[in-house]
Design a protein around this motif. Structure first.
Motif: not given
Length: 293
Positions: A2, A4, A7-8, A86, A176
């Motif tokens: 993944k 992320d 996203k973070c 997540a 999340w």
């Protein structure tokens, strides 16, 4: 695998705000979470001249690229963010940005029940993957993080913002972890929650307990001086009442100095042990609930 990181990042940037230079912030001049020392190192490695962090750099394309490269290399890769589940990735990432990767990884490891060496290896990753309750794991990480922050010498200046930041990242991380969106990130920097929270700033006793014991047995400056005066007066103490009174007073002071040093030594030892527990992630605080989004 993944990815992320993207996203973070908006959550981290919301906490950090823009440019800051609070006199008590150990990070000093900071722009969107990047301190001058780290930025200088980055520019050195790129073969570029150093330049001071300034507010007007914030929205430039060059700064955004450099900022993201630093965050990815300095923090995200250090915590192996692409391999964390997540929610846990965000919580450990934010802790790394605020207090350094080593310290954030220790909070994760202590929450997993490890001794915590600050290095995220295969054993730690396997333990995270097999942990039965990521929601609970996130809560434990955040409680240990706040437990250390409350022991920092700068808590009085930055504690309000730090508490809000930890509570908010906990809420988002838990959401999340269960596949939900969670609350919006808060502007923690408005309450100085962007200040760096390094373990080196954990409050320590002013004098080592061993030095206090030395004072208690008379090798300290005050104790040695009092004993010296006492020894000089002792031969003539009986010759006059006022000399006897002085001799008695000095004797009392010697005893008092010794008792005081012993008591301080006990207090100092307890404070030093508490500081060590805070750094090791063994002090657990209650993370406030219901922080505003």
């Amino acid at each position: 695998m993944k990815t992320d990181f993207a996203k973070c990042m908006p959550r981290i940037l919301a906490y950090e705000g823009g440019w800051s230079n609070h006199p008590r912030d150990p990070g000093g001049v900071t722009l969107e979470g990047i301190i001058q020392r780290v930025y200088d190192g980055y520019r050195d490695r790129q073969g570029k001249p150093r330049r001071p962090l300034k507010p007007e750099m914030r929205n430039t394309a060059e700064w955004k690229r450099e900022r993201d490269e630093i965050f990815r290399a300095q923090y995200w890769k250090a915590i192996r963010g692409d391999e964390l589940p997540a929610g846990i990735d965000l919580v450990v990432f934010d802790g790394a940005v605020n207090s350094g990767p080593y310290q954030s990884i220790k909070w994760l490891q202590r929450a997993l029940g490890f001794s915590g060496d600050g290095h995220l290896g295969e054993t730690t990753l396997a333990a995270v993957q097999h942990h039965p309750d990521h929601d609970k794991l996130i809560a434990d990480i955040c409680a240990r993080r706040l437990g250390m922050l409350q022991q920092l010498s700068t808590w009085d200046a930055f504690g309000k913002g730090w508490a809000k930041r930890v509570a908010n990242v906990k809420a988002i991380g838990q959401a999340w972890a269960t596949g939900s969106v969670g609350p919006a990130p808060i502007a923690a920097h408005e309450d100085q929650g962007d200040a760096k929270a390094y373990a080196s700033d954990v409050a320590q006793p002013a004098v080592d307990s061993g030095d206090a014991i030395k004072g208690a047995v008379g090798s300290g400056t005050i104790g040695a001086t009092l004993n010296s005066v006492k020894e000089q007066i002792e031969p003539i103490a009986q010759s006059a009442d006022w000399i006897m009174h002085v001799y008695t007073a000095i004797t009392v002071l010697c005893v008092g100095a010794g008792v005081g040093a012993v008591l301080y030594s006990l207090w100092s030892s307890m404070k030093a042990k508490k500081a060590r527990r805070a750094i090791d992630g063994d002090i657990v605080a209650t993370v406030p609930e219901g922080q505003p989004a």
